[in-house]
Scaffold this active site. Structure first.
Site, PDB file in Angstrom:
ATOM      1  N   ARG A 117       0.662  -1.171  -0.047  1.00 55.35           N
ATOM      2  CA  ARG A 117      -0.032   0.072  -0.109  1.00 55.35           C
ATOM      3  C   ARG A 117       1.028   1.027  -0.207  1.00 55.35           C
ATOM      4  O   ARG A 117       1.919   1.087   0.493  1.00 55.35           O
ATOM      5  CB  ARG A 117      -0.991  -0.060   1.318  1.00 55.35           C
ATOM      6  CG  ARG A 117      -2.145   0.897   1.269  1.00 55.35           C
ATOM      7  CD  ARG A 117      -2.941   0.876   0.311  1.00 55.35           C
ATOM      8  NE  ARG A 117      -4.167   1.778   0.658  1.00 55.35           N
ATOM      9  CZ  ARG A 117      -4.889   2.203  -0.480  1.00 55.35           C
ATOM     10  NH1 ARG A 117      -4.971   2.166  -1.867  1.00 55.35           N
ATOM     11  NH2 ARG A 117      -6.024   2.920  -0.006  1.00 55.35           N
ATOM     12  N   THR A 403      -9.087   0.076  -9.885  1.00 57.12           N
ATOM     13  CA  THR A 403      -8.226  -1.266  -9.504  1.00 57.12           C
ATOM     14  C   THR A 403      -8.198  -2.295 -10.598  1.00 57.12           C
ATOM     15  O   THR A 403      -9.152  -2.345 -11.480  1.00 57.12           O
ATOM     16  CB  THR A 403      -8.823  -1.690  -8.035  1.00 57.12           C
ATOM     17  OG1 THR A 403      -8.660  -0.612  -7.306  1.00 57.12           O
ATOM     18  CG2 THR A 403      -7.928  -2.693  -7.557  1.00 57.12           C
ATOM     19  N   SER A 468      -9.862  -1.225   0.295  1.00 59.51           N
ATOM     20  CA  SER A 468     -10.956  -2.243   0.061  1.00 59.51           C
ATOM     21  C   SER A 468     -10.495  -3.561  -0.825  1.00 59.51           C
ATOM     22  O   SER A 468     -11.042  -4.433  -1.158  1.00 59.51           O
ATOM     23  CB  SER A 468     -12.121  -1.585  -0.420  1.00 59.51           C
ATOM     24  OG  SER A 468     -12.362  -0.410   0.274  1.00 59.51           O
TER      25      SER A 468
END
EC number: 2.3.2.2
Length: 586
Positions: A117, A403, A468
């Site tokens: 991340r 994504t 998410s």
């Protein structure tokens, strides 16, 4: 001396200037193209006894398959596939962004979760996305230099390869370097999004995303700058990004976007580390479901939805019945309430994820759901106290929807579920050295406080924004790896993956059939139903139960692999351009 405008007038002039961009982005979000679903799933019916790769693009899947033909394992193939997606799906994912990788080692039976991340710069603060004390509109913040975080994908892939890769690192780049130099027909979905997003005309980097074939004027995707950058990564690993010239160009580009320039420093890049974490696992009707832990919220939210629904006989309900839709989305509302109240970067927030997915807590939460009426408000709960915290703020939905996900299984049974993102389609609308710059820092909450506490996902220096992304592995009751999957879609990923898990476990559908089911989800404000499906006919029944219903395009991108009697069978979401490539024994 020239007269100086007051700061407030400068800011108001800037806001007026970017309002057209915001409107264009909003129109795109509401008008994404709908792809009708087929009645049959024949294109992915082949069974592969050796290995299989499924991703959002056929070129990427083929490259991953070829890596395993060259003697590579699932980790090698996943990395090569992700590198390829950096070129063929630049508007969704790439080495300029971040992600999560879940790896299963068949010999040891162990799982490994890699966290790549992005992180905020050391200068970040609580008003990072505010003007005159007011939070920016999300679609304005996306294009600011401050939206760009330190990219983590390359560091994550490098560490995962060092731990589990088999082929030389440089070999994993070769096919994509050649493809980026020579070019390919621009993928249809990229063409559609490029043409539909009118905001791209405002950003010079985006106007040069592709060249035209001279022969027939067919859109042609080529990226020689990226080919050069990938050559550096192949030869030197991640050093050119985190300690060298590529990272310098990346930071300089973010700093050029005015106002709210990027403030990434060389030290921010040098300090970046991919993190190894424990995946979060839970039981659902005897099956073990494992997904990403914090800073991803997917593991907790997915397991909460399933845990709440375990108290109902879902198998006896039709997938499109108002009863199922109601129960499913009420469970999702409760999960998203806890998500907002508790989840963020575990280095900054004290999170006890095991308590949030404990069976006794979820049984109490299930008791809040009525079959006859929606909850007036879905509140978070306290695993150690009240089943609902009534003074908590209402849940606010996230705006992101980009994504990409890929899944791989090799001939030894090793598996990778890898979800990666640059956040919004086309990221921050900036490029450097052929890489699309992410806008992942807009995944932070712009307000630093909830009604009664500091927001766990507030902006802080060096922090990873809540995600998410849900790379997911599912094990049968006897412990055998049976499903490898994940999805695209921003915070909707949680709903897309949950629907698919319910499809294969409760209704015993093939993975492809479960993916094909109409999408439905609730992220806290409105019940969203996939338009153009049988769900169109369920709106009135759901309105009578008290739901606020939106019929919209829901472009999931669930790509997965399932174990079958003779090997493995891939499944690609037909709403996208996913493709399955694999091999069987001769």
């Amino acid at each position: 001396m020239p007269l100086m405008m007051p700061h407030s007038k400068i800011l108001m002039a800037w806001l007026a200037r970017v309002s057209a961009v915001s409107c264009s982005l909003l129109l795109l979000a509401c008008a994404r193209e709908s792809v009708p679903l087929d009645d049959h799933s024949e294109r992915n019916a082949l069974i592969h006894s050796q290995h299989a790769v499924v991703s959002a693009n056929r070129h990427a899947s083929e490259i991953g398959r070829n890596i395993m033909r060259q003697g590579g394992n699932a980790m090698d193939a996943a990395i090569a596939t992700k590198i390829a997606l950096t070129f063929v799906e630049p508007h969704e994912t790439g080495l300029g962004g971040g992600g999560f990788l879940l790896y299963y080692d068949a010999q040891s039976g162990q799982q490994y979760l890699y966290d790549g991340r992005e992180t905020a710069p050391s200068t970040a603060h609580s008003d990072w996305f505010k003007v005159l004390g007011m939070p920016l509109h999300h679609y304005i913040a996306v294009t600011r230099g401050r939206s760009v975080g330190v990219p983590g994908m390359l560091a994550m892939l490098e560490r995962a390869h060092q731990d589990h890769g088999q082929l030389p690192w440089a070999q994993l780049f070769e096919a994509t370097i050649a493809m980026a130099e020579q070019g390919i027909d621009m993928p249809p979905r990229l063409q559609r999004q490029y043409a539909a997003d009118r905001s791209l005309r405002w950003f010079g980097d985006m106007r040069h995303l592709h060249q035209q074939r001279s022969a027939d004027d067919t859109p042609w995707l080529v990226n020689t700058e990226l080919a050069h950058t990938l050559s550096l990564f192949a030869a030197e690993g991640s050093a050119p990004l985190y300690h060298g010239s590529v990272g310098e160009a990346y930071r300089e580009r973010a700093a050029q976007r005015w106002p709210m320039r990027g403030e990434l420093s060389a030290q921010d890049f040098a300090d970046y580390q991919a993190v190894m974490r424990d995946p979060l696992c839970g039981d659902y009707r005897g099956w073990t479901v494992c997904s990403a832990s914090a800073p991803s919220s997917a593991g907790v939210a997915l397991l909460q939805i399933l845990g709440i629904l375990s108290h109902y006989d879902i198998a006896s309900m039709s997938p499109d019945s108002p009863t199922f839709i109601h129960l499913y989305t009420e469970a999702s509302r409760l999960a998203f309430a806890d998500r907002q109240y508790y989840l963020g970067d575990p280095a900054f927030t004290n999170i006890n994820e095991s308590k949030l997915i404990a069976p006794d807590y979820l049984q109490k939460r299930a008791g809040l759901i009525s079959r006859d009426r929606v909850m007036r408000k879905a509140n978070p709960g306290d695993p150690d106290g009240e089943v609902q915290i009534r003074h908590a703020p209402a849940v606010k939905e996230d705006d992101e929807y980009g994504t990409s996900h890929l899944s791989v299984v090799d001939h030894q049974g090793n598996a990778v579920a890898l979800t990666g993102s640059i956040e919004a389609p086309f990221g921050s609308r900036m490029m450097a050295r052929g890489l699309m710059l992410n806008n992942q820092l807009t995944d932070f909450d712009f307000d630093s406080e909830l009604s009664d506490r500091l927001a766990p996902n507030r902006v802080e220096p060096g922090k990873r924004p809540r995600s998410s992304m849900a790379p997911t592995l599912i094990f049968s009751p006897d412990g055998e790896l049976t499903y490898v999957l994940g999805s695209r879609g921003g915070s909707r990923i949680i709903g897309y993956v949950a629907k698919t898990v319910i499809g294969v476990i409760d209704w015993r559908l093939s993975l492809q059939r479960a993916i094909d089911l109409p999408n439905m989800l609730h992220r806290g404000e409105r019940l969203e139903l996939e338009a153009g499906t049988v769900l169109d006919e369920r709106v009135e029944s759901l309105l009578r139960l008290g739901h606020k219903v939106d019929l919209i395009t829901l472009e999931s991108g669930v790509h997965g692999i399932e174990r079958v009697d003779d090997g493995w069978r891939g499944a690609a979401d037909k709403r996208m351009e996913g493709a399955v490539y694999g091999d069987s024994r001769e």
